[in-house]
Design an enzyme around this catalytic site. Structure first.
Site, mmCIF file in Angstrom:
data_model
loop_
_atom_site.group_PDB
_atom_site.id
_atom_site.type_symbol
_atom_site.label_atom_id
_atom_site.label_comp_id
_atom_site.label_asym_id
_atom_site.label_seq_id
_atom_site.Cartn_x
_atom_site.Cartn_y
_atom_site.Cartn_z
ATOM 1 N N TYR A 21 0.850 -1.191 0.000
ATOM 2 C CA TYR A 21 0.000 0.000 0.000
ATOM 3 C C TYR A 21 0.884 1.238 0.000
ATOM 4 C CZ TYR A 21 -3.283 3.551 1.741
ATOM 5 O OH TYR A 21 -4.045 4.687 1.910
ATOM 6 N N ASP B 261 9.227 2.653 -0.342
ATOM 7 C CA ASP B 261 8.224 3.324 0.473
ATOM 8 C C ASP B 261 8.453 2.872 1.916
ATOM 9 O OD1 ASP B 261 6.081 4.240 1.851
ATOM 10 O OD2 ASP B 261 4.546 3.458 0.482
ATOM 11 N N LYS C 217 4.683 8.920 8.911
ATOM 12 C CA LYS C 217 4.427 8.294 10.213
ATOM 13 C C LYS C 217 5.415 8.747 11.308
ATOM 14 C CE LYS C 217 1.321 5.023 8.343
ATOM 15 N NZ LYS C 217 1.214 4.088 7.250
HETATM 16 C C1 LIG Z 1 0.592 4.646 5.871
HETATM 17 C C2 LIG Z 1 1.313 4.406 4.614
HETATM 18 C C3 LIG Z 1 1.192 5.264 3.517
HETATM 19 C C4 LIG Z 1 0.239 6.421 3.487
HETATM 20 O O1 LIG Z 1 0.528 7.373 4.449
HETATM 21 P P1 LIG Z 1 -0.644 8.400 4.886
HETATM 22 O O2 LIG Z 1 0.055 9.326 5.825
HETATM 23 O O3 LIG Z 1 -1.704 7.571 5.506
HETATM 24 O O4 LIG Z 1 -1.103 9.082 3.657
HETATM 25 C C5 LIG Z 1 1.982 5.027 2.410
HETATM 26 N N1 LIG Z 1 2.820 3.987 2.375
HETATM 27 C C6 LIG Z 1 2.955 3.130 3.404
HETATM 28 C C7 LIG Z 1 3.918 2.006 3.312
HETATM 29 C C8 LIG Z 1 2.192 3.302 4.552
HETATM 30 O O5 LIG Z 1 2.299 2.418 5.541
#
Ligand SMILES: *Cc1c(COP(=O)(O)O)cnc(C)c1O
Length: 427
Positions: free
Chosen positions: A144, A239, A267
């Site tokens: 994701y 990511d 995060k």
């Molecule tokens: C949480 C997450 C996102 C999205 O981040 P948001 O701050 O919710 O937009 C993208 N990539 C990964 C791997 C994530 O865990």
């Protein structure tokens, strides 16, 4: 007058907010039942609107590596608040944040701050396309990357075909630019490059997956991705919104010693406030406006409150170096679940690394989206509620990772191990 409980709040929320929530997984759809509301949190504990105290293994979905409302982060926000909440000009804390990120994350020479992980991945993809002058991107099913159009794509019928939109409202034309492959499958990647010669701008992945439950790559897989992307002139984009500063101070890339071209963060780097960032090699990053032709912007980007919280969180990690201790706690949880499941005769997989773990009720090792989906989600739903009744809050989905924090003391882990084991015994 007593404050409203979760039931009353959810009733009101549903009249005004779609599904009563501002992010879908909070609605408990996949485990059944209604969500609880949290009115306060401290350390590893959530206090619900119903005055229950829960040991929290969701950690606001990853950011809370120091637990909730850490005094040092709170003080940093308070000090920043005295000076003003937003200036719309460059501010000193942006520079300090950039210095910390560049110091800790191996691949990052230059970094741009934004406001969420979604913005970070969306912008990194645009930058990869601008840099390579190519349009296609490769992603992996189960990874994701936030909810931007190019990335909300699931696999088509064959791995070599383009993907299908994973959401209404994403044009099929966008999905055609995204190739979706199974994670951990080397042949699929080589075939995709062969089928799209000179067209792939970049390969984006969660180097350790955390959004289909927790899944680690096979030995050598990340190095393989590095090699193949370089060979085809495509960028490798990690990511690390979830894994950055969590798996190691410098993220998965530090632990695995594989250096991507671009890295997305979020995060933890916001210390509990909304932040994202993306960075990488200077020659790529310098294509961003105002230096280059790739446009990206943000009214609140580099916000001084968010920078203060994030800087405090990163400095604490540097000071505490908690990674070995977090891993030891993670192993205790993993072992408790494994032995309870064994006693019950229940197949279970508990992938775990450091402060991340998942519990899949399945007999086969979980190494990609398809094997993750073999986990018994109904059983997980019952297990989830069994844990919740016993005061332990796991993510309300069979396909999410659990998170530990430095605020999880040994005693809380002992209680949690006991609760998880009992919940399994009662399944
Ligand atoms: C949480 C997450 C996102 C999205 O981040 P948001 O701050 O919710 O937009 C993208 N990539 C990964 C791997 C994530 O865990």
């Amino acid at each position: 007058m007593s404050s409203p409980n979760s039931e009353a709040l959810f009733h009101r929320a549903k009249q005004l907010i779609p599904g009563g929530v501002n992010s879908p997984v909070r609605a408990f759809r996949s485990v059944g039942g209604a969500p609880f509301f949290v009115k306060a949190a401290r350390g590893a504990t959530l206090i619900t609107a119903d005055d229950r105290e829960l040991i929290d293994f969701v950690g606001t979905w990853g950011p809370a590596i120091h637990g909730h409302n850490h005094p040092v982060i709170k003080a940093a926000i308070a000090a920043a608040l005295e000076k003003g909440t937003s200036f719309g000009t460059p501010n000193p804390s942006e520079v300090e944040m950039a210095e910390l990120i560049v110091r800790f994350v191996p691949s990052i020479q230059k970094v741009r701050m934004c406001n969420s992980g979604t913005e970070a991945t969306m912008s990194a993809i645009r930058l990869a396309r601008g840099f390579t002058k190519r349009d296609k991107i490769i992603k992996f099913s189960g990874c994701y990357h936030g909810h931007s159009d190019s990335l909300l794509i699931k696999a088509g019928s064959g791995a070599l075909t383009h993907g299908n939109p994973d959401s209404a409202g994403v044009p099929a034309a966008f999905a055609r630019e995204t190739v979706v492959l199974p994670y951990n499958d080397r042949a699929a990647l080589e075939a995709a490059f062969a089928a799209n010669p000179g067209q792939v701008a970049g390969v984006i992945l969660e180097p350790y997956c955390g959004n289909v439950g927790f899944i680690m790559p096979d030995d050598g897989y990340l190095a393989f991705l590095r090699r193949v992307t370089a060979q085809h002139g495509a960028l490798l984009i990690f990511d690390e919104v979830m894994t950055g500063f969590r798996i190691a101070r410098g993220g998965v890339q530090e632990r695995e010693n594989v250096v991507p071209d671009l890295t997305c963060l979020g995060k933890i780097i916001g210390g509990g406030l909304p932040v994202g960032a993306f960075g990488g090699r200077a020659e790529i990053m310098d294509l961003l406006a105002p230096l280059g032709p790739v446009y990206q912007a943000g009214t609140l980007s580099g916000n001084p409150l968010a920078m203060a919280a994030g800087i405090a969180a990163l400095k604490l990690l540097d000071e505490l170096n908690p990674y070995a201790r977090l891993d030891a706690l993670g192993r205790r949880l993993r072992d408790a679940v494994r032995s309870a499941a064994k006693a019950k005769g229940l197949p279970v997989q508990v992938p775990q690394c450091g402060s991340m773990f998942s519990i899949f009720f399945t007999s086969a090792p979980v190494r990609d989206y398809d094997t993750a989906l073999k986990g018994d989600a109904k059983l997980f739903g019952r297990f989830f509620h069994g844990c919740l009744e016993r005061g332990v809050y796991l993510a309300p989905s069979a396909y999410e990772a659990g998170f530990l924090s430095t605020a999880h003391e040994g005693a809380a882990i002992d209680r949690a191990c006991e609760a998880l084991a009992e919940a399994i015994r009662d399944l």
